[in-house]
Design an enzyme around this catalytic site. Sequence first.
Site, PDB file in Angstrom:
ATOM      1  N   ALA A 203       0.844  -1.199   0.000  1.00 58.90           N
ATOM      2  CA  ALA A 203       0.000   0.000   0.000  1.00 58.90           C
ATOM      3  C   ALA A 203       0.879   1.247   0.000  1.00 58.90           C
ATOM      4  CB  ALA A 203      -0.929  -0.011   1.220  1.00 58.90           C
ATOM      5  N   CYS A 256       7.411   6.800   6.874  1.00 58.87           N
ATOM      6  CA  CYS A 256       6.988   5.486   6.377  1.00 58.87           C
ATOM      7  C   CYS A 256       7.330   5.179   4.924  1.00 58.87           C
ATOM      8  CB  CYS A 256       5.486   5.332   6.566  1.00 58.87           C
ATOM      9  SG  CYS A 256       5.044   5.220   8.309  1.00 58.87           S
TER      10      CYS A 256
HETATM   11  N1  LIG Z   1       3.629   7.291  12.049  1.00 59.49           N
HETATM   12  C1  LIG Z   1       2.721   6.811  11.202  1.00 59.49           C
HETATM   13  O1  LIG Z   1       1.957   7.547  10.578  1.00 59.49           O
HETATM   14  C2  LIG Z   1       2.588   5.326  10.992  1.00 59.49           C
HETATM   15  C3  LIG Z   1       1.553   4.840  10.186  1.00 59.49           C
HETATM   16  C4  LIG Z   1       1.438   3.479   9.996  1.00 59.49           C
HETATM   17  C5  LIG Z   1       2.357   2.639  10.572  1.00 59.49           C
HETATM   18  N2  LIG Z   1       3.356   3.131  11.334  1.00 59.49           N
HETATM   19  C6  LIG Z   1       4.306   2.187  11.919  1.00 59.49           C
HETATM   20  O2  LIG Z   1       4.149   2.197  13.339  1.00 59.49           O
HETATM   21  C7  LIG Z   1       5.421   1.947  13.982  1.00 59.49           C
HETATM   22  C8  LIG Z   1       5.712   3.053  14.980  1.00 59.49           C
HETATM   23  O3  LIG Z   1       5.775   4.289  14.298  1.00 59.49           O
HETATM   24  P1  LIG Z   1       5.825   5.673  15.071  1.00 59.49           P
HETATM   25  O4  LIG Z   1       5.826   6.726  14.045  1.00 59.49           O
HETATM   26  O5  LIG Z   1       4.794   5.699  16.137  1.00 59.49           O
HETATM   27  O6  LIG Z   1       7.286   5.533  15.765  1.00 59.49           O
HETATM   28  P2  LIG Z   1       7.888   6.338  16.994  1.00 59.49           P
HETATM   29  O7  LIG Z   1       9.366   6.161  16.901  1.00 59.49           O
HETATM   30  O8  LIG Z   1       7.308   7.717  17.027  1.00 59.49           O
HETATM   31  O9  LIG Z   1       7.342   5.594  18.304  1.00 59.49           O
HETATM   32  C9  LIG Z   1       7.792   4.339  18.711  1.00 59.49           C
HETATM   33  C10 LIG Z   1       7.839   4.315  20.256  1.00 59.49           C
HETATM   34  O10 LIG Z   1       8.169   2.987  20.687  1.00 59.49           O
HETATM   35  C11 LIG Z   1       8.910   3.101  21.915  1.00 59.49           C
HETATM   36  N3  LIG Z   1       9.633   1.840  22.185  1.00 59.49           N
HETATM   37  C12 LIG Z   1      10.611   1.273  21.435  1.00 59.49           C
HETATM   38  N4  LIG Z   1      10.992   0.110  21.972  1.00 59.49           N
HETATM   39  C13 LIG Z   1      10.244  -0.077  23.097  1.00 59.49           C
HETATM   40  C14 LIG Z   1      10.186  -1.087  24.091  1.00 59.49           C
HETATM   41  N5  LIG Z   1      10.965  -2.167  24.029  1.00 59.49           N
HETATM   42  N6  LIG Z   1       9.302  -0.928  25.107  1.00 59.49           N
HETATM   43  C15 LIG Z   1       8.530   0.165  25.176  1.00 59.49           C
HETATM   44  N7  LIG Z   1       8.527   1.147  24.265  1.00 59.49           N
HETATM   45  C16 LIG Z   1       9.389   1.040  23.236  1.00 59.49           C
HETATM   46  C17 LIG Z   1       9.817   4.277  21.645  1.00 59.49           C
HETATM   47  O11 LIG Z   1      10.298   4.835  22.853  1.00 59.49           O
HETATM   48  C18 LIG Z   1       8.892   5.240  20.873  1.00 59.49           C
HETATM   49  O12 LIG Z   1       8.266   6.163  21.725  1.00 59.49           O
HETATM   50  C19 LIG Z   1       6.442   1.832  12.845  1.00 59.49           C
HETATM   51  O13 LIG Z   1       6.624   0.487  12.513  1.00 59.49           O
HETATM   52  C20 LIG Z   1       5.752   2.556  11.697  1.00 59.49           C
HETATM   53  O14 LIG Z   1       6.212   2.097  10.442  1.00 59.49           O
HETATM   54  C21 LIG Z   1       3.480   4.452  11.585  1.00 59.49           C
END
Ligand SMILES: NC(=O)c1ccc[n+]([C@@H]2O[C@H](COP(=O)([O-])OP(=O)(O)OC[C@H]3O[C@@H](n4cnc5c(N)ncnc54)[C@H](O)[C@@H]3O)[C@@H](O)[C@H]2O)c1
Length: 435
Positions: A203, A256
């Site tokens: 996607a 992403c």
């Molecule tokens: N941002 C978007 O719009 C979006 C959309 C769809 C999918 N995603 C997917 O979602 C996932 C997260 O994206 P994001 O933008 O929220 O990332 P981000 O980096 O903003 O947030 C991830 C969080 O996970 C926490 N973390 C990491 N390891 C951890 C652990 N072991 N225990 C507890 N907390 C932990 C980090 O401290 C961080 O706050 C990615 O795989 C991304 O591809 C994001």
Amino acid sequence: MPVIADRCPAVRTTIVDMNAARIAAWNSERLPVYEPGLEEVVRRVRGRNLSFSTDVAGAIKRADLIFVCVNTPTKTYGLGAGRAADLSYIESVARMIAEHADTPKIIIEKSTIPVRTAESISAILAANKHGLRFQVLSNPEFLAEGTAIHDLENPDRVLIGGERTPEGEAAMKVLAGVYASWVPRDRIITTSLWSSELSKLVANAFLAQRIASINTISAVCEATGADVDEVAHVIGRDSRIGPKFLKASVGFGGSCFQKDILNLVYLCEHFGLTEVGAYWESVVRMNDHQKRRFTERMVKELFNTVAGKRIAILGFAFKKNTNDTRESAAIAVCRDLLAEHATLAVYDPQVAADDIRRDLQGAADDRLVIARDAYEACAGAHGVAILTEWDEFKSLDFARILKAMPKPASIFDGRNILDLAKLRAMGFQAFGIGK
Ligand SMILES: NC(=O)c1ccc[n+]([C@@H]2O[C@H](COP(=O)([O-])OP(=O)(O)OC[C@H]3O[C@@H](n4cnc5c(N)ncnc54)[C@H](O)[C@@H]3O)[C@@H](O)[C@H]2O)c1
């Protein structure tokens, strides 16, 4: 999670993160993420059936369903560096669940991950000390930043992938039941685990490819005198093509698109599908080319030098209605301009000054000014670049801006949101993408 908590009052949700500063911000009056509508939802549910905590182990113990939403950035080291997803955060979460869980649970991959990651998660979970059995589901997130709350409340589809076994089907039913509180059943799609994991990558690859495609045409338009918005309008009227996501721009950004395409490329290469991988990699290459092409045009139109000139940068977030700057086209453009010895005056309505400085690390203090508004950024600037399509930029008082700029004054609209003919009539040299 705030939307689930809002729509399912009987479900208790806990968001845990090991980053204590982030959790403190989520518990404060000033949320760490800017998203239209998010604050209202959080205010409604925080302290009701949503809480934020750093107690990861305790939350694991209490939960029936665990959404794994950790970051999966592109690997920067070792095998697959620059392409493969770094799965170390996913693995550490799986290990924590295996260590702390004392009852069976449904584990839901919400992070975007390579195909067959569920297999690794299952293997780690299976090694738990209580002999517990876990079900792993894939439930990729399709929301777009900037419209996240709307997308979550009215999703085109919710995708749930699981094992095609009685236990897998039962787990899918539980998760589907949560979404069914507000999502029509016919929008909840269930597939195999691998189809679900792959669908998310595909996607994003298709969406990014569409932007890259129209951006290639913007270069042809600039060379030939055609107008890319007119071309996009015409082709978008073909119902097989459709009008959405055909806006030419300085390039796509966000955490992403690039990461997920590179992930797909790595997957292709891993399976020996070299040509297929090269095809998708070209989408990322075109996007880099578009950002470079934009800066080159700016330098050329500013008489082949920007050294010592002040350039106003309007917008730093990767798109409007977010404060997220990850992979923002603005970063690449600003870095290239700084390399040409320009002085930048940056203004973004939502991005914090510290975040801009962090993203442009290495820029000397006297070459990087963070402005409080667009007028302050533009005063004394030889050129203005619009790099994020914030609505407020459309209604600026350009006569006032023109007055405060040395002549000839140039505007480079990297998002095609301004009326260039009007700006030219006012006395600007005005350039758009594919115009
Ligand atoms: N941002 C978007 O719009 C979006 C959309 C769809 C999918 N995603 C997917 O979602 C996932 C997260 O994206 P994001 O933008 O929220 O990332 P981000 O980096 O903003 O947030 C991830 C969080 O996970 C926490 N973390 C990491 N390891 C951890 C652990 N072991 N225990 C507890 N907390 C932990 C980090 O401290 C961080 O706050 C990615 O795989 C991304 O591809 C994001």
